[in-house]
Design a protein around this motif. Sequence first.
Motif, short mmCIF file in Angstrom:
data_model
loop_
_atom_site.label_atom_id
_atom_site.label_comp_id
_atom_site.label_asym_id
_atom_site.label_seq_id
_atom_site.Cartn_x
_atom_site.Cartn_y
_atom_site.Cartn_z
N LEU A 75 17.59 -19.65 17.63
CA LEU A 75 17.91 -18.60 17.56
C LEU A 75 19.02 -18.07 19.55
O LEU A 75 20.10 -18.17 19.24
CB LEU A 75 17.29 -17.44 16.88
N ASN A 82 28.09 -24.47 17.70
CA ASN A 82 28.30 -23.25 16.62
C ASN A 82 27.39 -23.48 14.93
O ASN A 82 28.65 -22.62 14.06
CB ASN A 82 29.29 -21.99 16.77
N HIS A 147 22.08 -14.46 8.76
CA HIS A 147 21.82 -15.41 9.78
C HIS A 147 23.70 -13.80 9.85
O HIS A 147 23.89 -13.25 9.61
CB HIS A 147 22.41 -16.45 9.96
N LEU A 148 23.35 -14.94 11.60
CA LEU A 148 24.50 -13.51 11.71
C LEU A 148 25.88 -14.01 11.55
O LEU A 148 25.75 -15.21 10.97
CB LEU A 148 24.62 -14.27 14.03
N LYS A 151 26.95 -17.04 12.05
CA LYS A 151 27.08 -18.79 11.85
C LYS A 151 26.61 -19.20 9.94
O LYS A 151 26.53 -19.80 10.00
CB LYS A 151 24.96 -17.93 11.76
N GLY A 203 18.82 -12.23 14.14
CA GLY A 203 19.98 -11.74 15.39
C GLY A 203 20.54 -11.06 14.88
O GLY A 203 21.05 -10.79 13.21
N ARG A 204 21.17 -9.90 15.51
CA ARG A 204 21.69 -8.57 14.88
C ARG A 204 22.25 -8.73 16.22
O ARG A 204 22.94 -9.37 16.83
CB ARG A 204 21.28 -7.58 15.41
N LYS A 205 24.04 -8.05 15.74
CA LYS A 205 25.27 -8.03 16.88
C LYS A 205 25.09 -7.92 17.83
O LYS A 205 25.48 -8.46 18.95
CB LYS A 205 26.06 -6.99 16.63
N ASP A 207 21.77 -8.11 19.30
CA ASP A 207 20.89 -8.45 19.99
C ASP A 207 20.61 -10.06 18.93
O ASP A 207 19.26 -10.08 18.20
CB ASP A 207 19.32 -7.84 19.71
N LYS A 208 20.83 -11.10 19.72
CA LYS A 208 20.91 -11.98 18.58
C LYS A 208 19.37 -12.76 18.65
O LYS A 208 19.09 -13.39 17.98
CB LYS A 208 21.98 -13.25 19.11
#
Length: 270
Positions: A75, A82, A147-148, A151, A203-205, A207-208
Motif C-alpha cells: 500500500l 500507479n 482499493h483506492l 487503484k 487505504g482511505r482518502k 490515510d492511504k
Amino acid sequence: MGQNLIKPISNPFQNSSFLPPIKNTYSRTEPEETPAPRPSIFATLRKPPVAKANDFIPLFNDCITAASSRTQEYLLFKDPENKLCLPLQVFLMTYITQSVCLNMTDTFNCTAMTPEQRILLGPDWVWALLDKPSKNPRVQIAVQVLHLPEKEEAEEDSAPTEAFSETLQLAQMESSSRNMYEKLVDFCTSIGKDCYALFLFFGRKNDKGNIYGVLSNNFEAAIGKCNKIDRAFIENFFKGSRYLHTPPGMMQAVVTRKDHDPLTLMIKFS
C-alpha cells in the motif's frame, strides 16, 4: 561389749561395672519417600474443559496482524505507473498461510472465491466459524476488498478483454443489473443474520497506508429505505463513528451477539 558396726552399702551406681552396657539403638536412616496420594474417585468424574467459541480469536488476530503488515508494504509502495494492484492477493495468501501454520482451519476457515463467484456473488473470500464436530458454518463473514479509486480504475484498465473467459462474460451478463456492493449485501441477506458483509478498505482518502473495514449484518435495511448501496454509502459510516474496533474486538462482538440482533461495526485492521 562389742559394738556392731554397720558398714554403709556403697552406691552400686557409682560403680560402672554394675551397669550393663548401653547400646545405641537409634541409627540414622534416610527418610522414606512419601507415596503420591491416589487420585480421588471424584477426580475421574471431572470432564476435560471444553474449548470456548472465542478461543480462536487470539489466533485470528495473529493472522490478521501478519496479513495487514505484509499488505501495508504494498500500500505504501510508490508505483511510478500507479498500476500495482497486488494487495488483495498478498493479504489473502498471507492470511491463509498463517492460519494453516497455526492449525486453526478446522475452527475458523477461509474460502477464496473464484473469479466467476466473485462477479456473481460479490465477495473476494468468506471467513467461517465452524461448529464441531459437524464443521457446518455457524457464523460467516463475506469480505469484499475496496482499493483506492485510482487503484481500481488502473486495475480495470489493465485487464485485457481477451483475458475474460466465456464463463466470466456470462457471469457479468447475469449480474449486470447490480453493482458489486449490492451483490455482496444480497449474498449475505440470502443466508441470514449470521452472515456479515465486510467491506475492507485498502487505504482511505486521508490515510492511504492503513486498512479499515465496515462490517454489518443489517445492510439490507438501507435497501428498504430506497438508499443506493455504493462506495459513498459505505464510507459514510466512518463519519458518524466515534470508535474503531480492533480485529479481535470485531470477532468478540460477532460471536457474543444475540440471535437476530443487528450489528454494525467500524474496524481498523492495521
